[in-house]
Design a protein around this motif. Sequence first.
Motif, mmCIF file in Angstrom:
data_model
loop_
_atom_site.group_PDB
_atom_site.id
_atom_site.type_symbol
_atom_site.label_atom_id
_atom_site.label_comp_id
_atom_site.label_asym_id
_atom_site.label_seq_id
_atom_site.Cartn_x
_atom_site.Cartn_y
_atom_site.Cartn_z
ATOM 1 N N ALA A 16 -42.002 31.034 -32.657
ATOM 2 C CA ALA A 16 -42.769 29.988 -31.966
ATOM 3 C C ALA A 16 -43.638 30.610 -30.877
ATOM 4 O O ALA A 16 -44.808 30.263 -30.713
ATOM 5 N N GLU A 17 -43.073 31.560 -30.116
ATOM 6 C CA GLU A 17 -43.840 32.184 -29.027
ATOM 7 C C GLU A 17 -44.996 33.000 -29.590
ATOM 8 O O GLU A 17 -46.058 33.100 -28.984
ATOM 9 N N LYS A 18 -44.772 33.549 -30.770
ATOM 10 C CA LYS A 18 -45.876 34.280 -31.402
ATOM 11 C C LYS A 18 -47.021 33.314 -31.686
ATOM 12 O O LYS A 18 -48.194 33.633 -31.464
ATOM 13 N N SER A 19 -46.673 32.113 -32.176
ATOM 14 C CA SER A 19 -47.742 31.152 -32.447
ATOM 15 C C SER A 19 -48.414 30.728 -31.137
ATOM 16 O O SER A 19 -49.624 30.521 -31.106
ATOM 17 N N HIS A 20 -47.645 30.664 -30.048
ATOM 18 C CA HIS A 20 -48.280 30.360 -28.756
ATOM 19 C C HIS A 20 -49.281 31.460 -28.381
ATOM 20 O O HIS A 20 -50.393 31.181 -27.947
ATOM 21 N N ALA A 21 -48.849 32.714 -28.533
ATOM 22 C CA ALA A 21 -49.735 33.835 -28.193
ATOM 23 C C ALA A 21 -51.018 33.778 -29.036
ATOM 24 O O ALA A 21 -52.122 33.975 -28.523
ATOM 25 N N SER B 154 -47.271 37.165 -21.377
ATOM 26 C CA SER B 154 -45.881 36.694 -21.265
ATOM 27 C C SER B 154 -45.345 36.237 -22.612
ATOM 28 O O SER B 154 -44.192 36.520 -22.954
ATOM 29 N N GLU B 155 -46.180 35.554 -23.401
ATOM 30 C CA GLU B 155 -45.729 35.120 -24.724
ATOM 31 C C GLU B 155 -45.434 36.343 -25.600
ATOM 32 O O GLU B 155 -44.463 36.350 -26.360
ATOM 33 N N THR B 156 -46.259 37.361 -25.486
ATOM 34 C CA THR B 156 -46.067 38.547 -26.318
ATOM 35 C C THR B 156 -44.766 39.261 -25.953
ATOM 36 O O THR B 156 -43.998 39.672 -26.820
ATOM 37 N N TYR B 157 -44.515 39.354 -24.643
ATOM 38 C CA TYR B 157 -43.243 39.940 -24.221
ATOM 39 C C TYR B 157 -42.081 39.139 -24.811
ATOM 40 O O TYR B 157 -41.111 39.702 -25.321
ATOM 41 N N GLU B 158 -42.206 37.803 -24.781
ATOM 42 C CA GLU B 158 -41.110 36.970 -25.278
ATOM 43 C C GLU B 158 -40.881 37.177 -26.767
ATOM 44 O O GLU B 158 -39.738 37.256 -27.222
ATOM 45 N N TYR B 159 -41.973 37.253 -27.533
ATOM 46 C CA TYR B 159 -41.725 37.326 -28.981
ATOM 47 C C TYR B 159 -41.482 38.743 -29.486
ATOM 48 O O TYR B 159 -40.860 38.923 -30.520
#
Lengths: 436, 141
Positions: B123-128, B89-94
């Motif tokens: 930011a989402e990339k860093s989450h992933a 999901s994070e990857t889709y977001e970023y």
Amino acid sequence: MTITFDPKHPLYIDEADVRDELTRVYDVCNGCRLCLTLCSSFPTLFSYVEQHEDQDAGRLTPAQQDQVADECFQCKLCYDNCPYIPELHESAIDFPRLMLRHAAMRLENGQVSLRKRVATQTLGHADALGILATSVSTISNLMIGAKPGSIARKLIEKTTGVSSVRLLPPYAKQRFSTWFSKRVAPVLTKKQGSVVVFPTCSVEYLQPGIGQDLVKVYERNGIECSLADGTRCCGAPYLHSGDMDGFLKVAKKQVTVLAQAVREGKDIVVPQPTCGYILKKDYVDYVGGPDAELVAAHTYDSSEYLMNLHTEKGTELDTNFTGTIPETISYHNPCHLRAQNIGLLSRDLMKMTGADIALIDQCSGVDGMWGFKAGNEQFSLPVAKKLAEKIEAASSEIVAGDCHLANTAIIEQTGQVPQHPLQVIARAYGIAGETP
Amino acid sequence: MQSINGSQTHQNLLEAFARESQANRRYLWFAQVADIEGHPEAAALFRSIAEGETGHAHGHLEYIAEVGDPLSGEPIGETEANFKASIASETYEYTQMYPGFAQIARHEGFDEIADWFESLARAEKSHALRFGEGLAALSPQ
Ligand code: SF4
Ligand code: SF4
Ligand SMILES: [Fe+2]
Ligand SMILES: [Fe+2]
């Protein structure tokens, strides 16, 4: 790393520990980014982290860590914004206080440039500087009044570290406390309370008119006003530049004097939001103890105190506004009033006069003394410009704001001279302003 | 109990989960506003009800989990699977969502919002990335 905001903690100024803690917090911020638009610290931080494919905040160099911190001007907005604050989350992030810890660490380790240190000395000794400057106010106003960017100002900058491109607040001819001691206090018909007016450097030396209007408005409402012997600068300039020893020395004295006044049955009112924040929050956090708690519990912003008169049972605010009332007022809500978590009481107070208020909720970028230090103007000027745009868009009859420093930035950016809310109330009562 | 997969009830659970999740975040934001306005009791009330909404959302998610992650469609349940679904999901977001949103915002003249979306993509990339590290730490080779 250690999570601490206590200057007495053995690791408070330990460089390795502070840097590890910066890494931890910077990493959370990078994953959060909620504060992106509040100031330039955050975009700077994010741009450094993004230089690395793995977005590891631990890869920032000490100089990069310092740059992020140096761009912070202690407005506290990011604290209000943050879901990770100590009260709410185990991550216990207090970004502004960590920036103060970082400043203290750098100062202690001799990593602050001489020019910045002299500026802190100059601005930090607002009291000493003020005494000097009021006695020779014509000369100092000439100097400070020298055109921003002019040679004279460049010279002042070179010798004192005070930025030459910012308009500096001018010094008044008569100090507030001198006016106060010379005046004949009226006999109060219906006494409703008793307060010590904490003069603050800005009212004492730069804008005694605010203090005069405050006293007259309060006395009209049956509030006895006095000054406490020994109240001086609250110490904010020391705290905000990381000089914890300097701050604690000033703060402890103030706590003692003010606690005594509270024990005599008085409340404390503060017309400048930065100083009010220091009395309410920072004395508790950094000085601590029952006296600091007592002072904090009895300290009110000058509008907050009047609104309490209005809302609490048994007291009453005179709402007979028969003087001059503007149709529209653009009210600038200062960051340090917002951070006091009391709501928009200056706005509510002015609203009672019948004026229409346009709320301007935008940081001025000069909190504390930060914006006036040489080398900081490229970060604070864009923030002040945003504020000016909002004020110009509202195009109200007058501009009002509680923060003397923000008001100075408003003059600089718009040419309009804002009034303190207590001055708006004084005029609405029909009280004439004294000539400065 | 029969599987909920494909049922109207599955759809309803998804909608209820979205609403309860949003209710939680709205109340936390309302609490913050109440704090700034100087109403600590109102803030405490919002925070305590927000917890209740979290409980409701979790209840829904427990039923939904049987079918799969409401955001990524990946299987969820145990930590390893949960990490994988989170990374998806994070990857889709970023990679898709925020870059696309930013483009549209810029096209519509909302530059500030476009910057905000672009920053969130990072930011989402860093989450992933962090979840990737978490997944790796889970099963040491
Ligand atoms: S306190 Fe203000 S200036 Fe400092 S980091 Fe937070 S938002 Fe930026
Ligand atoms: S200070 Fe708090 S809200 Fe702001 S970016 Fe950092 S973690 Fe997020
Ligand atoms: Fe995320
Ligand atoms: Fe997110």
